[in-house]
Design a protein around this motif. Structure first.
Motif, PDB file in Angstrom:
ATOM      1  N   ARG A   1       0.850  -1.188   0.000  1.00 26.67           N
ATOM      2  CA  ARG A   1       0.000   0.000   0.000  1.00 26.67           C
ATOM      3  C   ARG A   1       0.889   1.242   0.000  1.00 26.67           C
ATOM      4  O   ARG A   1       1.818   1.360   0.795  1.00 26.67           O
ATOM      5  N   PHE A   2       0.571   2.168  -0.904  1.00 29.04           N
ATOM      6  CA  PHE A   2       1.269   3.451  -0.917  1.00 29.04           C
ATOM      7  C   PHE A   2       0.892   4.224   0.344  1.00 29.04           C
ATOM      8  O   PHE A   2      -0.278   4.539   0.553  1.00 29.04           O
TER       9      PHE A   2
ATOM     10  N   ALA B   1       4.000  11.031  -8.493  1.00 25.21           N
ATOM     11  CA  ALA B   1       2.577  11.199  -8.813  1.00 25.21           C
ATOM     12  C   ALA B   1       2.387  11.859 -10.172  1.00 25.21           C
ATOM     13  O   ALA B   1       1.393  11.596 -10.862  1.00 25.21           O
TER      14      ALA B   1
ATOM     15  N   ARG C   1      -1.540  11.213 -11.154  1.00 25.98           N
ATOM     16  CA  ARG C   1      -2.415  11.073  -9.986  1.00 25.98           C
ATOM     17  C   ARG C   1      -1.574  10.665  -8.776  1.00 25.98           C
ATOM     18  O   ARG C   1      -0.524  10.056  -8.912  1.00 25.98           O
ATOM     19  N   ASP C   2      -2.079  10.967  -7.608  1.00 26.76           N
ATOM     20  CA  ASP C   2      -1.444  10.566  -6.356  1.00 26.76           C
ATOM     21  C   ASP C   2      -2.160   9.308  -5.864  1.00 26.76           C
ATOM     22  O   ASP C   2      -3.356   9.338  -5.591  1.00 26.76           O
ATOM     23  N   ASP C   3      -1.431   8.216  -5.768  1.00 26.53           N
ATOM     24  CA  ASP C   3      -2.028   6.941  -5.378  1.00 26.53           C
ATOM     25  C   ASP C   3      -1.878   6.635  -3.888  1.00 26.53           C
ATOM     26  O   ASP C   3      -2.090   5.488  -3.462  1.00 26.53           O
ATOM     27  N   THR C   4      -1.539   7.634  -3.077  1.00 29.06           N
ATOM     28  CA  THR C   4      -1.418   7.427  -1.637  1.00 29.06           C
ATOM     29  C   THR C   4      -2.694   6.781  -1.101  1.00 29.06           C
ATOM     30  O   THR C   4      -3.799   7.222  -1.415  1.00 29.06           O
TER      31      THR C   4
ATOM     32  N   ARG D   1      -3.708   3.748  -1.832  1.00 35.49           N
ATOM     33  CA  ARG D   1      -4.106   2.638  -2.711  1.00 35.49           C
ATOM     34  C   ARG D   1      -3.059   1.532  -2.683  1.00 35.49           C
ATOM     35  O   ARG D   1      -1.896   1.763  -2.364  1.00 35.49           O
TER      36      ARG D   1
ATOM     37  N   TYR E   1      -0.570  -0.962  -4.601  1.00 31.55           N
ATOM     38  CA  TYR E   1       0.232  -0.864  -5.815  1.00 31.55           C
ATOM     39  C   TYR E   1      -0.361  -1.715  -6.932  1.00 31.55           C
ATOM     40  O   TYR E   1      -0.413  -1.302  -8.085  1.00 31.55           O
TER      41      TYR E   1
ATOM     42  N   GLU F   1      -3.265  -2.274  -7.659  1.00 34.49           N
ATOM     43  CA  GLU F   1      -4.459  -1.655  -8.228  1.00 34.49           C
ATOM     44  C   GLU F   1      -4.118  -0.516  -9.196  1.00 34.49           C
ATOM     45  O   GLU F   1      -5.004   0.021  -9.844  1.00 34.49           O
ATOM     46  N   THR F   2      -2.854  -0.163  -9.268  1.00 33.99           N
ATOM     47  CA  THR F   2      -2.477   1.041 -10.002  1.00 33.99           C
ATOM     48  C   THR F   2      -1.724   0.778 -11.297  1.00 33.99           C
ATOM     49  O   THR F   2      -1.534   1.711 -12.075  1.00 33.99           O
TER      50      THR F   2
END
Length: 167
Positions: free
Chosen positions: A76-77, A85, A90-93, A95, A97, A99-100
């Motif tokens: 997880r970020f 980002a 986008r900023d994936d904080t 989420r 990894y 999933e991104t």
């Protein structure tokens, strides 16, 4: 790092000649290494962004290691620097990894993170990185293990830096 084992200077060295030649990787590694004590890995509590080289902060990522009952790991970020980002826009904080990014890409990157967790050693990889609506960029990724108990990796401090394009 396996439970019960302690880190040694050789096991904590920068793992790749390319990483050893880039000042950004060298400086973050030195910052992290200064927090290793008595063969024990530093934990998240020993990492203070205010003490890190300021120019590296936009390139920093912090992953939380989430282990399921069956032993499968996800990442997880917990922090995603602004330069990272900006690549996907986008900023994936917060989420995961996996999933991104595409599943085939995650398999190799997840395996690299798994190796850091299992060994308790820094990990390095360089590759092309897709950026939406732009040319691929070449980047290096350095992951540094963190362990709140000094031995069992529960977070990974990482940095992603642009590299010259290979010929």
């Amino acid at each position: 790092m396996t439970a019960g084992s302690l880190a040694t200077p050789d096991s904590l060295a920068l793992p790749d000649a390319a990483a050893q030649a880039h000042s950004g990787f060298v400086r973050l590694h030195a910052y992290w290494l200064a927090r290793v004590s008595d063969g024990r890995l530093p934990g998240r509590a020993q990492i203070d962004p205010l003490e890190m080289p300021r120019d590296l902060l936009p390139h920093i990522v912090l992953f939380e290691v989430v282990t399921a009952a069956d032993g499968a790991r996800r990442y997880r970020f917990r922090l995603m620097g602004s330069a990272i980002a900006a690549i996907p826009g986008r900023d994936d904080t917060g989420r995961f990894y996996d999933e991104t990014i595409a599943p085939d890409l995650y398999r190799s990157r997840g395996a690299g993170l798994d190796a850091i967790v299992a060994s308790g050693r820094p990990g390095y990889a360089a590759s092309a990185h897709a950026a939406p609506d732009r040319e691929h960029i070449h980047v290096g990724r350095l992951g540094l293990p963190l362990a709140s108990d000094g031995r069992n990796v529960d977070m990974i401090l990482g940095i992603l830096l642009p590299l010259p394009r290979p010929d």
